[in-house]
Design a protein around this motif. Structure first.
Motif, PDB file in Angstrom:
ATOM      1  N   PRO A 155       0.991  -1.389  -0.128  1.00 40.02           N
ATOM      2  CA  PRO A 155       0.186  -0.081  -0.161  1.00 40.02           C
ATOM      3  C   PRO A 155       0.940   1.204   0.004  1.00 40.02           C
ATOM      4  CG  PRO A 155      -0.033  -1.118   1.943  1.00 40.02           C
ATOM      5  CD  PRO A 155       0.871  -1.998   1.365  1.00 40.02           C
ATOM      6  N   ARG A 156       0.439   2.306  -0.933  1.00 43.00           N
ATOM      7  CA  ARG A 156       1.160   3.734  -0.629  1.00 43.00           C
ATOM      8  C   ARG A 156       0.066   4.691  -0.466  1.00 43.00           C
ATOM      9  NH1 ARG A 156       2.990   3.969  -7.024  1.00 43.00           N
ATOM     10  NH2 ARG A 156       1.146   3.481  -7.744  1.00 43.00           N
ATOM     11  N   LEU A 157       0.594   5.689   0.110  1.00 42.54           N
ATOM     12  CA  LEU A 157      -0.528   7.170   0.083  1.00 42.54           C
ATOM     13  C   LEU A 157      -0.332   8.077  -1.075  1.00 42.54           C
ATOM     14  CD1 LEU A 157       0.183   7.772   3.974  1.00 42.54           C
ATOM     15  CD2 LEU A 157      -1.585   6.356   2.991  1.00 42.54           C
ATOM     16  N   ILE A 158       0.846   8.177  -1.570  1.00 38.02           N
ATOM     17  CA  ILE A 158       0.826   8.979  -2.696  1.00 38.02           C
ATOM     18  C   ILE A 158       1.865   8.190  -3.985  1.00 38.02           C
ATOM     19  CG2 ILE A 158       0.949  10.884  -1.235  1.00 38.02           C
ATOM     20  CD1 ILE A 158       3.894  11.273  -1.210  1.00 38.02           C
ATOM     21  N   THR A 159       1.639   8.937  -4.981  1.00 38.98           N
ATOM     22  CA  THR A 159       2.436   8.260  -6.002  1.00 38.98           C
ATOM     23  C   THR A 159       3.618   9.188  -6.705  1.00 38.98           C
ATOM     24  OG1 THR A 159       0.799   9.377  -7.574  1.00 38.98           O
ATOM     25  CG2 THR A 159       0.478   7.066  -7.035  1.00 38.98           C
ATOM     26  N   GLN A 160       3.337  10.594  -6.056  1.00 36.12           N
ATOM     27  CA  GLN A 160       4.596  11.377  -6.789  1.00 36.12           C
ATOM     28  C   GLN A 160       4.377  12.507  -5.866  1.00 36.12           C
ATOM     29  OE1 GLN A 160       3.847  12.984 -10.805  1.00 36.12           O
ATOM     30  NE2 GLN A 160       4.936  11.151 -11.693  1.00 36.12           N
ATOM     31  N   MET A 161       5.684  13.298  -5.723  1.00 34.21           N
ATOM     32  CA  MET A 161       5.719  14.692  -4.943  1.00 34.21           C
ATOM     33  C   MET A 161       6.377  15.688  -6.262  1.00 34.21           C
ATOM     34  SD  MET A 161       7.385  13.633  -1.422  1.00 34.21           S
ATOM     35  CE  MET A 161       7.510  15.425  -0.829  1.00 34.21           C
ATOM     36  N   ARG A 162       5.845  16.933  -6.167  1.00 33.39           N
ATOM     37  CA  ARG A 162       6.222  17.686  -7.053  1.00 33.39           C
ATOM     38  C   ARG A 162       6.326  19.180  -6.708  1.00 33.39           C
ATOM     39  NH1 ARG A 162       3.105  16.973 -12.976  1.00 33.39           N
ATOM     40  NH2 ARG A 162       2.883  14.599 -12.885  1.00 33.39           N
ATOM     41  N   ARG A 163       7.099  19.954  -7.115  1.00 34.65           N
ATOM     42  CA  ARG A 163       7.444  21.072  -6.697  1.00 34.65           C
ATOM     43  C   ARG A 163       7.623  22.001  -8.028  1.00 34.65           C
ATOM     44  NH1 ARG A 163      12.016  20.922  -3.710  1.00 34.65           N
ATOM     45  NH2 ARG A 163      11.101  20.767  -1.799  1.00 34.65           N
ATOM     46  N   ASN A 164       6.525  23.107  -8.047  1.00 33.96           N
ATOM     47  CA  ASN A 164       6.594  24.034  -9.198  1.00 33.96           C
ATOM     48  C   ASN A 164       6.381  23.222 -10.697  1.00 33.96           C
ATOM     49  OD1 ASN A 164       6.784  26.348  -7.513  1.00 33.96           O
ATOM     50  ND2 ASN A 164       9.192  26.146  -7.536  1.00 33.96           N
ATOM     51  N   GLY A 165       5.684  22.145 -10.561  1.00 35.36           N
ATOM     52  CA  GLY A 165       5.254  21.249 -11.670  1.00 35.36           C
ATOM     53  C   GLY A 165       6.567  20.250 -11.890  1.00 35.36           C
ATOM     54  N   GLU A 166       7.508  20.252 -11.202  1.00 38.65           N
ATOM     55  CA  GLU A 166       8.638  19.348 -11.522  1.00 38.65           C
ATOM     56  C   GLU A 166       8.620  18.100 -10.278  1.00 38.65           C
ATOM     57  OE1 GLU A 166      13.632  19.118 -11.265  1.00 38.65           O
ATOM     58  OE2 GLU A 166      12.438  21.062 -11.070  1.00 38.65           O
ATOM     59  N   ILE A 167       8.718  17.012 -10.981  1.00 46.10           N
ATOM     60  CA  ILE A 167       8.607  15.716 -10.155  1.00 46.10           C
ATOM     61  C   ILE A 167       9.962  15.690  -9.378  1.00 46.10           C
ATOM     62  CG2 ILE A 167       8.519  13.116 -10.143  1.00 46.10           C
ATOM     63  CD1 ILE A 167       6.832  13.518 -12.532  1.00 46.10           C
ATOM     64  N   ILE A 168       9.687  15.650  -8.017  1.00 48.74           N
ATOM     65  CA  ILE A 168      11.038  15.541  -7.110  1.00 48.74           C
ATOM     66  C   ILE A 168      11.084  14.187  -6.553  1.00 48.74           C
ATOM     67  CG2 ILE A 168      11.064  17.992  -6.769  1.00 48.74           C
ATOM     68  CD1 ILE A 168       9.857  17.547  -4.065  1.00 48.74           C
ATOM     69  N   ALA A 169      10.106  13.568  -6.364  1.00 45.41           N
ATOM     70  CA  ALA A 169       9.944  12.154  -5.875  1.00 45.41           C
ATOM     71  C   ALA A 169       8.769  11.288  -6.552  1.00 45.41           C
ATOM     72  CB  ALA A 169       9.804  12.195  -4.288  1.00 45.41           C
ATOM     73  N   ASP A 170       9.462  10.030  -7.011  1.00 45.68           N
ATOM     74  CA  ASP A 170       8.180   9.093  -7.688  1.00 45.68           C
ATOM     75  C   ASP A 170       8.490   7.939  -6.831  1.00 45.68           C
ATOM     76  OD1 ASP A 170       6.770   8.229  -9.475  1.00 45.68           O
ATOM     77  OD2 ASP A 170       7.967   8.399 -11.257  1.00 45.68           O
ATOM     78  N   PHE A 171       7.091   7.671  -6.459  1.00 45.43           N
ATOM     79  CA  PHE A 171       6.978   6.319  -5.542  1.00 45.43           C
ATOM     80  C   PHE A 171       6.423   5.166  -6.450  1.00 45.43           C
ATOM     81  CE2 PHE A 171       6.877   9.972  -2.854  1.00 45.43           C
ATOM     82  CZ  PHE A 171       7.836   9.661  -1.897  1.00 45.43           C
ATOM     83  N   GLN A 172       7.437   4.253  -6.833  1.00 39.95           N
ATOM     84  CA  GLN A 172       6.880   3.206  -7.770  1.00 39.95           C
ATOM     85  C   GLN A 172       5.959   2.069  -6.955  1.00 39.95           C
ATOM     86  OE1 GLN A 172       7.383   3.347 -11.090  1.00 39.95           O
ATOM     87  NE2 GLN A 172       8.292   5.261 -10.943  1.00 39.95           N
ATOM     88  N   THR A 173       5.260   1.532  -7.913  1.00 42.81           N
ATOM     89  CA  THR A 173       4.442   0.340  -7.112  1.00 42.81           C
ATOM     90  C   THR A 173       5.367  -0.807  -6.695  1.00 42.81           C
ATOM     91  OG1 THR A 173       2.529   0.705  -8.589  1.00 42.81           O
ATOM     92  CG2 THR A 173       2.802  -1.582  -7.820  1.00 42.81           C
ATOM     93  N   LYS A 174       5.075  -1.422  -5.635  1.00 42.52           N
ATOM     94  CA  LYS A 174       5.976  -2.452  -4.972  1.00 42.52           C
ATOM     95  C   LYS A 174       5.446  -3.769  -4.998  1.00 42.52           C
ATOM     96  CE  LYS A 174       8.854  -3.651  -0.945  1.00 42.52           C
ATOM     97  NZ  LYS A 174       9.145  -3.197   0.454  1.00 42.52           N
ATOM     98  N   VAL A 175       5.816  -4.801  -5.776  1.00 41.58           N
ATOM     99  CA  VAL A 175       5.239  -6.034  -5.656  1.00 41.58           C
ATOM    100  C   VAL A 175       5.577  -6.676  -4.542  1.00 41.58           C
ATOM    101  CG1 VAL A 175       4.409  -8.019  -6.681  1.00 41.58           C
ATOM    102  CG2 VAL A 175       4.649  -5.798  -8.324  1.00 41.58           C
ATOM    103  N   ILE A 176       4.882  -7.068  -3.600  1.00 42.60           N
ATOM    104  CA  ILE A 176       5.270  -7.924  -2.442  1.00 42.60           C
ATOM    105  C   ILE A 176       5.200  -9.341  -2.764  1.00 42.60           C
ATOM    106  CG2 ILE A 176       4.569  -8.516  -0.121  1.00 42.60           C
ATOM    107  CD1 ILE A 176       3.361  -6.023   0.250  1.00 42.60           C
TER     108      ILE A 176
END
Length: 234
Positions: A155-176
């Motif tokens: 499970p994840r809460l967010i898929t991406q973090m952006r600042r001023n339209g730029e992706i600064i963190a990308d949380f990929q799907t993790k298969v358990i």
């Protein structure tokens, strides 16, 4: 919390895949009476089957959430093989946090065979969701895997973090796990979950005029542990 009957999804998978039990296997439900099974005294919330023939199969047991059936099935198949049952629960990720560990200081509790916390009644209690403590997100992750074709996703809460339209963190799907059960078992448990909503213990919540699409459901009522006894409060 103790998951109660929602854990019967895991129990069903284990009985089919690890014990090789036939879904047509019948056990006497006791027709609502308290039944002694090994060191367990167990009963169902309502009479299941018929008074004349209280024997039921796995599909009926799941649909009607039959405690007696699952306790009998697990004890019959895993008594003397408790470590196999324990490991099967671990394989479904029920022995540890699978996400958000930093927010959950208390670890899930799953008793281990031959430990001081494993009692004569433990195997039977685990069969219908008692004697262990897991988080709701663990339960949801297991059910989501069934909805997701068997693939268990963290499970994840967010898929991406952006600042001023730029992706600064990308949380990929993790298969358990690529698959929590065989495809044959997956087809059966999906059918059983739908049947719970169609004619089982959740029927009143999913009538066709209210929910005009297919639903998989499972009810779960857990009594509350108070000291060394369970209260009648639900």
């Amino acid at each position: 919390m103790e998951p109660g009957s929602t854990l019967k999804l895991a129990t069903t998978m284990i009985l089919l895949d690890k014990a090789g039990m036939s879904p047509d296997k019948k056990y006497n439900s006791g027709y609502g009476r308290t039944v002694k099974v090994g060191k367990n005294e167990v009963k169902d919330a309502h009479a299941i089957g018929s008074k004349r023939d209280p024997r039921i199969d796995l599909r009926t047991a799941f649909t009607e959430s039959a405690n007696v059936y699952f306790v009998k099935a697990v004890i019959n198949n895993f008594e003397g093989r408790e470590s196999e049952y324990y490991q099967a629960l671990c394989d479904l990720q029920l022995d540890h946090h699978i996400a958000f560990e930093e927010f959950q200081p208390k670890a899930p509790y799953l008793p281990k065979p031959k430990s001081a916390k494993w009692y004569g009644s433990t195997l039977g209690m685990l069969a219908y969701g008692y004697g262990l403590e897991i988080t709701p997100i663990q339960t949801l992750t297991l059910y989501n895997a069934v909805a997701n074709g068997g693939k268990m996703i963290a499970p994840r809460l967010i898929t991406q973090m952006r600042r001023n339209g730029e992706i600064i963190a990308d949380f990929q799907t993790k298969v358990i796990k690529d698959s929590v059960c065989t495809q044959q078992t997956l087809a059966l448990v999906r059918e059983y979950l739908e049947n719970v909503a169609i004619e089982g213990t959740a029927e009143e919540y999913f009538s066709p005029d209210v929910v005009p699409f297919r639903v998989g459901a499972k009810t779960g009522t857990a009594t509350i542990a108070m000291g060394n006894k369970y209260s009648d409060a639900h």
